[in-house]
Motif scaffolding. Structure first.
Motif, mmCIF file in Angstrom:
data_model
loop_
_atom_site.group_PDB
_atom_site.id
_atom_site.type_symbol
_atom_site.label_atom_id
_atom_site.label_comp_id
_atom_site.label_asym_id
_atom_site.label_seq_id
_atom_site.Cartn_x
_atom_site.Cartn_y
_atom_site.Cartn_z
ATOM 1 N N UNK A 78 0.826 -1.207 0.000
ATOM 2 C CA UNK A 78 0.000 0.000 0.000
ATOM 3 C C UNK A 78 0.861 1.258 0.000
ATOM 4 N N UNK A 79 1.964 1.230 0.744
ATOM 5 C CA UNK A 79 2.850 2.387 0.744
ATOM 6 C C UNK A 79 3.489 2.599 -0.623
ATOM 7 N N UNK A 80 3.933 1.525 -1.262
ATOM 8 C CA UNK A 80 4.521 1.656 -2.602
ATOM 9 C C UNK A 80 3.492 2.167 -3.602
ATOM 10 N N UNK A 81 2.252 1.674 -3.502
ATOM 11 C CA UNK A 81 1.212 2.134 -4.406
ATOM 12 C C UNK A 81 0.899 3.611 -4.187
ATOM 13 N N UNK A 82 0.858 4.048 -2.918
ATOM 14 C CA UNK A 82 0.594 5.463 -2.621
ATOM 15 C C UNK A 82 1.713 6.348 -3.159
ATOM 16 N N UNK A 83 2.967 5.898 -3.005
ATOM 17 C CA UNK A 83 4.090 6.678 -3.546
ATOM 18 C C UNK A 83 4.025 6.756 -5.069
ATOM 19 N N UNK A 84 3.656 5.674 -5.722
ATOM 20 C CA UNK A 84 3.547 5.672 -7.177
ATOM 21 C C UNK A 84 2.449 6.614 -7.650
ATOM 22 N N UNK A 85 1.301 6.614 -6.968
ATOM 23 C CA UNK A 85 0.208 7.515 -7.336
ATOM 24 C C UNK A 85 0.614 8.972 -7.117
ATOM 25 N N UNK A 86 1.285 9.248 -5.997
ATOM 26 C CA UNK A 86 1.733 10.619 -5.725
ATOM 27 C C UNK A 86 2.731 11.092 -6.767
ATOM 28 N N UNK A 87 3.648 10.212 -7.165
ATOM 29 C CA UNK A 87 4.615 10.577 -8.201
ATOM 30 C C UNK A 87 3.927 10.857 -9.529
ATOM 31 N N UNK A 88 2.917 10.049 -9.875
ATOM 32 C CA UNK A 88 2.183 10.283 -11.115
ATOM 33 C C UNK A 88 1.442 11.608 -11.106
ATOM 34 N N UNK A 89 0.854 11.950 -9.960
ATOM 35 C CA UNK A 89 0.143 13.232 -9.871
ATOM 36 C C UNK A 89 1.112 14.407 -9.983
ATOM 37 N N UNK A 90 2.244 14.315 -9.287
ATOM 38 C CA UNK A 90 3.240 15.391 -9.378
ATOM 39 C C UNK A 90 3.786 15.530 -10.793
ATOM 40 N N UNK A 91 4.012 14.413 -11.476
ATOM 41 C CA UNK A 91 4.504 14.468 -12.843
ATOM 42 C C UNK A 91 3.478 15.109 -13.768
ATOM 43 N N UNK A 92 2.210 14.773 -13.604
ATOM 44 C CA UNK A 92 1.157 15.368 -14.430
ATOM 45 C C UNK A 92 1.045 16.870 -14.194
#
Length: 404
Positions: free
Chosen positions: A8-22
């Motif tokens: 869950x932590x890895x998934x949350x970090x991946x989602x946060x990175x995708x939002x910041x990149x967008x």
């Protein structure tokens, strides 16, 4: 996929990175302006780190070879000697190059009117021999005598001076120069501090790494840093050695062949040879320009001499002195210089060769480990298989047939 705490932590970090990149891509100009401002604030410290890394080579040399280990102030003396060495080399080279460059410009300025008259005489002679060309020039420009040269010069000057605000441009240039001097001196003080306290700073960085990362990851990161430090040091040492050898070769050959400005051109080529691969051609251009003022025919012979020495340097000296010191094949040296020059100019040429060498060593180690783990034999990727051991011939004297 199990939804435990780690996943869950890895998934949350991946989602946060995708939002910041967008968000960053949608506001690219604002983000790039913030990044430029951030690196502008860090510019003195980045410059100081680069200066400290370069000066660390002579500082280490003085500490290990010239000064005793029990000498308390050996670090301070080594830093002072390194600074004096760099300042002395820059002063010596500038004292040779700058006065001669000024004299050459004055010679060109004095010879230009006579050169222009000779060009006019040559054009007039061609016009007399080729009437069609004369008629064409008359129709196009109305003849040389009909051109109002003062008015043409005034028009060019008006165009150049009217391309921008002179006061604003002057203030902008002055501000850039002042900012460059401030960054340089701040970077120099930071570099001196880093060199004086490098062991203490190294221990602090290691403590921070082992406190925040796992032990294997920290060991891997420190291994990469050690490889990078060794590679960059070898590159700087090899590049300076190659530049000295090339400058000495030019000085001896030009002195034996009685070329003018042997010492000046040799120092100039030695300085520009610090720029990998393409630097020697810059030195050749300046050398040919200086000799051209004295004797155009000797300038041609100098270019031929340069091509000969450059082939010797490129095929025998550079691969063994520099290419061997960084462990990078010649083709990747060329790629590193091209990519670095296109992205960061001269600084990129100096940085990308050891950087490519580090990446090449890491990729080579990773590839060899993966091949060993997968059990792929060497002949699969092109290596020659090991020759089988020769078996000794059988002794037929002990066979039953031989006894009969």
């Amino acid at each position: 996929m199990e939804f435990n705490r780690k996943n869950m932590r890895s998934l949350a970090l991946l989602i946060a990175f995708g939002i910041l990149l967008l968000v960053g891509l949608q506001n690219f100009r604002s983000v790039s302006a913030v990044i430029r401002q951030f690196f502008g604030l860090l510019a003195p410290f980045l410059l100081g780190g680069c200066i400290a890394f370069i000066l660390n080579v002579p500082v280490t040399f003085f500490e290990r070879t010239l000064l005793r280990k029990k000498f308390r102030a050996r670090r301070t003396v080594s830093i002072v000697l390194s600074l004096l060495l760099v300042i002395g080399l820059i002063t010596f080279a500038g004292g040779l190059v700058i006065p001669q460059l000024g004299r050459s410009i004055q010679s060109i300025g004095a010879a230009f009117p006579q050169f222009f008259k000779e060009v006019q005489s040559s054009v007039a002679a061609i016009e007399r021999k080729i009437p069609l060309l004369a008629n064409w020039l008359t129709n196009v420009v109305g003849g040389w005598d009909s051109i109002d040269w003062p008015k043409l010069g005034q028009t060019v000057w008006t165009f150049v001076s009217g391309t921008g605000d002179i006061i604003g441009s002057t203030l902008g240039v002055a501000s850039s120069v002042l900012s460059g001097f401030v960054n340089f001196f701040l970077g120099m003080f930071f570099a001196i501090y880093v060199l004086a306290q490098k062991e203490k700073l190294g221990r602090q960085v290691k403590k921070l790494l082992y406190a925040t990362l796992s032990v294997p990851h920290a060991d891997s990161f420190l291994g990469v840093c050690s490889l990078a430090q060794q590679t960059f040091s070898n590159f700087i040492t090899g590049q300076c050695t190659e530049a000295c050898i090339l400058g000495l070769m030019f000085f001896l050959s030009m002195s034996l062949l009685h070329f003018p400005y042997a010492a000046l051109i040799s120092v100039l080529i030695g300085m520009t040879a610090l720029i990998p691969i393409f630097g020697t051609f810059i030195g050749c251009a300046f050398g040919a320009f200086f000799i051209l003022i004295e004797n155009p025919m000797q300038a041609l012979w100098f270019i031929i001499l340069f091509l000969v020495l450059q082939q010797i340097e490129g095929n025998f000296i550079y691969p063994h002195v520099v290419g061997g010191s960084v462990g990078l094949p010649s083709i990747w040296v060329l790629v590193a210089v091209s990519v670095g020059g296109a992205s960061l100019g001269v600084v990129g040429m100096l940085i990308f060769i050891p950087l490519f060498s580090v990446l090449y060593a890491l990729l080579r180690g990773f590839t060899n480990r993966r091949l060993a783990l997968r059990g792929v034999p060497p002949e699969k990727w092109g290596d020659r298989p090991a020759k089988p051991a020769k078996t000794p011939p059988k002794d037929d004297t002990q066979s039953p047939k031989h006894k009969k």
